[in-house]
Design an enzyme around this catalytic site. Structure first.
Site, PDB file in Angstrom:
ATOM      1  N   HIS A 101       0.846  -1.188   0.000  1.00 15.53           N
ATOM      2  CA  HIS A 101       0.000   0.000   0.000  1.00 15.53           C
ATOM      3  C   HIS A 101       0.879   1.234   0.000  1.00 15.53           C
ATOM      4  O   HIS A 101       2.004   1.216   0.471  1.00 15.53           O
ATOM      5  CB  HIS A 101      -0.975   0.004   1.183  1.00 15.53           C
ATOM      6  CG  HIS A 101      -0.348  -0.145   2.524  1.00 15.53           C
ATOM      7  ND1 HIS A 101       0.168  -1.336   2.983  1.00 15.53           N
ATOM      8  CD2 HIS A 101      -0.169   0.747   3.510  1.00 15.53           C
ATOM      9  CE1 HIS A 101       0.641  -1.180   4.205  1.00 15.53           C
ATOM     10  NE2 HIS A 101       0.465   0.099   4.555  1.00 15.53           N
ATOM     11  N   HIS A 103       0.879   5.295   0.991  1.00 13.82           N
ATOM     12  CA  HIS A 103       0.238   6.369   1.740  1.00 13.82           C
ATOM     13  C   HIS A 103       0.432   7.685   1.003  1.00 13.82           C
ATOM     14  O   HIS A 103       1.536   7.975   0.530  1.00 13.82           O
ATOM     15  CB  HIS A 103       0.870   6.515   3.130  1.00 13.82           C
ATOM     16  CG  HIS A 103       0.684   5.338   4.013  1.00 13.82           C
ATOM     17  ND1 HIS A 103      -0.375   5.241   4.891  1.00 13.82           N
ATOM     18  CD2 HIS A 103       1.417   4.207   4.169  1.00 13.82           C
ATOM     19  CE1 HIS A 103      -0.278   4.096   5.557  1.00 13.82           C
ATOM     20  NE2 HIS A 103       0.796   3.448   5.132  1.00 13.82           N
TER      21      HIS A 103
END
Length: 136
Positions: A101, A103
């Site tokens: 992931h 950010h």
């Protein structure tokens, strides 16, 4: 392909609710439920990859344009002073959920968000470059 024990795979599958700000065939970008700042977004590949090393080249090439799109929207929406784009690989690097992931965090002067490190001494840069090039 999903990992049945992965919280982000469950979010992508709709088993856990989330608030999406962007979605396409390969990625979903959601608001972080424990944000560093208002508007903190997490970009998730829909296909499970634990980290950057498992992400295929085609998907990897799509992440940064999405991050740019979201960062631009955050700047327009919140008039922030800057934006961090972060991606951690491995526990030692701060990864806590083992589904790749990215950010995207709006930043403001004096916001107290700490994503800094103490600069070290400058090594022999050519020697370091040569070490890395051996494995490219």
């Amino acid at each position: 392909m999903a990992d049945e024990n992965c919280v982000f795979c469950k979010i992508i599958a709709g088993e856990i609710p989330s608030t999406a700000v962007y979605e396409d065939d390969d990625f979903r970008a959601i608001l972080d439920v424990n944000p560093a700042a208002r508007g903190h977004v997490i970009i998730l590949p829909k296909k499970h990859a634990a980290n950057i090393f498992e992400l295929d080249e085609a998907e990897a090439s799509k992440v940064f344009p999405i991050a740019k799109k979201i960062a631009t929207a955050l700047m327009k929406t919140y008039n922030c002073d800057g934006v961090n784009i972060l991606q951690n690989n491995g526990e030692a690097a701060g990864q806590t959920v083992f589904h790749l992931h990215v950010h995207v965090v709006p930043r403001y002067y004096g916001d107290g968000v700490n994503i800094m490190w103490k600069p070290g001494e400058t090594p022999d840069l050519q020697a370091v470059a040569d070490e890395i090039k051996k494995n490219l």
